[in-house]
Design a protein around this motif. Structure first.
Motif, PDB file in Angstrom:
ATOM      1  N   ARG B  11       0.843  -1.206   0.000  1.00  0.00           N
ATOM      2  CA  ARG B  11       0.000   0.000   0.000  1.00  0.00           C
ATOM      3  C   ARG B  11       0.880   1.260   0.000  1.00  0.00           C
ATOM      4  NH1 ARG B  11      -4.835   0.312   4.234  1.00  0.00           N
ATOM      5  NH2 ARG B  11      -5.809  -1.321   3.011  1.00  0.00           N
ATOM      6  N   ARG B  12       2.007   1.151   0.757  1.00  0.00           N
ATOM      7  CA  ARG B  12       2.928   2.290   0.828  1.00  0.00           C
ATOM      8  C   ARG B  12       3.495   2.632  -0.551  1.00  0.00           C
ATOM      9  NH1 ARG B  12       6.033   0.729   5.121  1.00  0.00           N
ATOM     10  NH2 ARG B  12       7.819   0.121   3.859  1.00  0.00           N
ATOM     11  N   ILE B  15       0.957   4.499  -2.513  1.00  0.00           N
ATOM     12  CA  ILE B  15       0.839   5.902  -2.064  1.00  0.00           C
ATOM     13  C   ILE B  15       2.005   6.730  -2.610  1.00  0.00           C
ATOM     14  CG2 ILE B  15       0.911   7.418  -0.027  1.00  0.00           C
ATOM     15  CD1 ILE B  15      -0.701   5.230   1.439  1.00  0.00           C
ATOM     16  N   THR B  19       1.701   9.892  -5.107  1.00  0.00           N
ATOM     17  CA  THR B  19       2.290  11.195  -4.746  1.00  0.00           C
ATOM     18  C   THR B  19       3.232  11.684  -5.839  1.00  0.00           C
ATOM     19  OG1 THR B  19       2.273  10.350  -2.498  1.00  0.00           O
ATOM     20  CG2 THR B  19       3.382  12.442  -2.835  1.00  0.00           C
TER      21      THR B  19
END
Lengths: 329, 273
Positions: B11-12, B15, B19
């Motif tokens: 998930r990181r 993200i 970004t």
């Protein structure tokens, strides 16, 4: 032997508030002196004045027989080592140490060789190319010391350089510094508010309070025979009484029951045990009495909060004469 | 609990990618669009990709006889504005950061006041004075008036730099035998580089963007890039506008890049063992 540095009646005011009130002392070549005093008594200001970072309002500073009162700091052969190591963060250890030599226009080969020698003396050879942010607090202070010593100044001023270090490091580093200063035969003036540090580092010790040097002498004399209650409270390990001073080693007993009835005992002072501690492998008790607190060794088993009586056989009268540090006016 | 403990590895990654994509869209995409647009002769919404690429826009820009002169004037003016800002702001900021003196608050307020008053109002008022001194319609007059919108920022930036630097290192250098000039070059300057870099970039960009002040004081005689560039906004040739925009953006970057190299070279020479 002529004095290396002589300070005559130095005064300094900040916004009308007197900080130095006629400070006078002198040091001979190779002497290691320490000034001890509580925070805010004017110690750091005195050092800043000697280094030329602050001007004095009146008085005279003589270095090697010449007045340097109006000389800029960079022209005095006096180096000040601050409380923080103040290493230049953009320069490596070697570059920091050669900094002053370069300003003195010492040839490149010579300054590198002198800096490397000094790096070896302060045991930092593996870190010569490191930058200040890569060093520990103790290593930074070693670099700072090396940077000052490599210049072979006439006088090295040390402004509580170990105060930011932990106790054990402080103790080991001050031993090393003392040894290096002796090896290099550099005259030094060290200031601290730490009594133990002051006594350990000094050949000559002065006590400062409220802008005045209130006593000067050898560490033994100053600690054992304080010249006033003021001095005794700052430096003396013992009981500063109105009629005189009782050095700690003359306290003959901590009597929990006030049982001892001995004609030879001149002093009986009531107190209360506040804490137990160990100093130099001996059990000691911190005893509070009306004049402050004192650490007294005792083999008795005492409890914090317990009322006791401190007893001593000798009281030394305060004596201002005969124990002067040097030719103080 | 730390953020990476809450968010699992996969998930990181997602993200981070999102970004990055948002940053690309916000900063890099407009730049790419402008570069492409400067070479596209007819690229308008809703056409997604240019049909034809060419140098028409750049030819129009470079065929303007005033371009080279205005570029030189702009660079000359920018460099002088930056230098004057450095010369004035550094001692002023040093005094404000390191000394306490009577009236410090008033001086601070006075130095920062130009930010609070619209520049055009000051320029209108100053024009009369500058005419009297024979500085109107001259580069020197424009230079002086460009200090109004730049100097307050310069002083702010340098003041923060001096506050970070503190007195300690400078005093340490002094007791190690360093005179005032050597202290500046060996300690202050290297440690103030981040502030100096910000000052150079900001003052150059502010000076570059002054249309009204330059037009009023320069009287059309001193032609900087914006004076040449803004009239093209009324034309329909978007390739020319895009080309000018690129020139406009590249100038400060080029200037700061060259200045940084020069500064670092000086510091390296001074701080050599």
């Amino acid at each position: 032997m002529n004095d290396l540095i002589q300070c005559n009646q130095l005064t300094k005011n900040y916004s009308g508030e007197p900080i130095l009130k006629g400070v006078s002392f002198s040091l001979k070549k190779g002497e290691h002196a320490t000034i001890v005093g509580p925070s805010g008594c004017g110690k750091s200001t005195l050092l800043r004045c000697l280094a030329g970072l602050e001007s004095i309002d009146s008085g005279d500073i003589m270095l090697n027989g010449k007045s340097v009162t109006k000389t800029k700091p960079e022209k005095r052969s006096i180096v000040l080592m601050f409380q923080d190591s103040l290493l230049f963060p953009h320069l490596s250890v070697l570059e920091n140490i050669t900094y002053g030599l370069k300003r003195k226009k010492v040839p490149k080969k010579e300054r590198i060789s002198e800096a490397l020698d000094m790096i070896q003396k302060v045991k930092l050879s593996p870190w010569k190319d490191a930058y200040p942010h890569e060093l520990s607090g103790g290593q930074k202070q070693r670099v700072s010391l090396a940077r000052a010593l490599v210049l072979k100044p006439d006088l090295l001023l040390l402004d509580e350089p170990f105060s930011s270090l932990d106790a054990s490091l402080r103790e080991s580093l001050r031993g090393e510094v003392k040894e290096i200063l002796r090896e290099e035969n550099i005259t030094s003036l060290f200031i601290t508010h730490d009594r133990d540090e002051a006594i350990e580092l000094a050949d000559m010790l002065a006590v400062m309070n409220e802008g005045r040097l209130i006593q000067q002498g050898t560490p033994y004399d100053v600690v054992t025979y304080p010249s006033s209650t003021e001095s005794a409270r700052i430096i003396g390990e013992g009981l500063p009484l109105e009629k005189g001073f009782v050095p700690q080693h003359h306290i003959t007993a901590i009597d929990p029951h006030n049982r001892v009835q001995n004609d030879q005992e001149l002093v009986s002072i009531p107190g209360k045990v506040t804490a137990l501690t160990v100093k130099n492998n001996s059990v000691c008790y911190r005893v509070s009495w009306e004049g402050g607190t004192i650490l007294v060794p005792s083999e008795d088993k005492l409890e914090p909060g317990q009322d006791v009586v401190l007893k001593a056989a000798h009281v030394y009268p305060y004596d201002r004469n005969g124990r002067e540090w040097s030719n103080t006016p | 609990m730390r953020l990476n403990e809450i968010i699992s590895g996969k998930r990181r990654k997602v993200i981070v990618l999102i970004t990055l994509f948002v940053f690309m869209m916000l900063f890099i995409l407009p730049l790419i669009t402008i570069v492409v647009k400067s070479f596209a002769s007819d690229w308008k919404w809703p056409i997604l990709f240019p049909r034809e690429l060419g140098l028409d826009g750049w030819e129009v820009i470079f065929s303007d006889p005033a371009l080279v002169d205005s570029l030189i004037t702009t660079l000359k003016l920018g460099i002088m504005v930056v230098l004057l800002n450095l010369i004035i702001a550094m001692p002023a900021a040093r005094a404000l950061a390191m000394y306490s003196f009577k009236g410090k608050f008033l001086i601070e307020a006075f130095l920062l006041s130009p930010i609070l008053i619209p520049g055009i109002l000051l320029a209108m008022g100053l024009q009369y004075t500058l005419i009297q001194f024979g500085l109107a319609d001259r580069l020197s007059g424009v230079l002086l008036v460009h200090l109004i919108p730049t100097l307050p920022y310069s002083i702010r930036i340098m003041r923060a730099g001096y506050e970070r630097l503190g007195k300690g290192l400078i005093e340490q250098a002094a007791v190690l035998g360093s005179g005032a000039v050597a202290r500046f070059f060996t300690v202050s300057l290297p440690l103030l580089i981040p502030s100096i870099r910000s000052l150079m970039l900001l003052t150059f960009v502010i000076s570059l963007g002054q249309y009204a002040l330059t037009a009023i004081i320069g009287g059309g005689v001193v032609t900087t890039l914006p004076l040449l560039y803004y009239p093209y906004f009324s034309s329909s040739n978007e390739a020319v506008i895009a080309g000018f925009s690129l020139l406009f953006a590249l100038l400060p970057l080029l200037f700061v890049g060259v200045a940084e190299i020069a500064l670092r070279a000086v510091i390296r020479v001074v701080n050599r063992i």
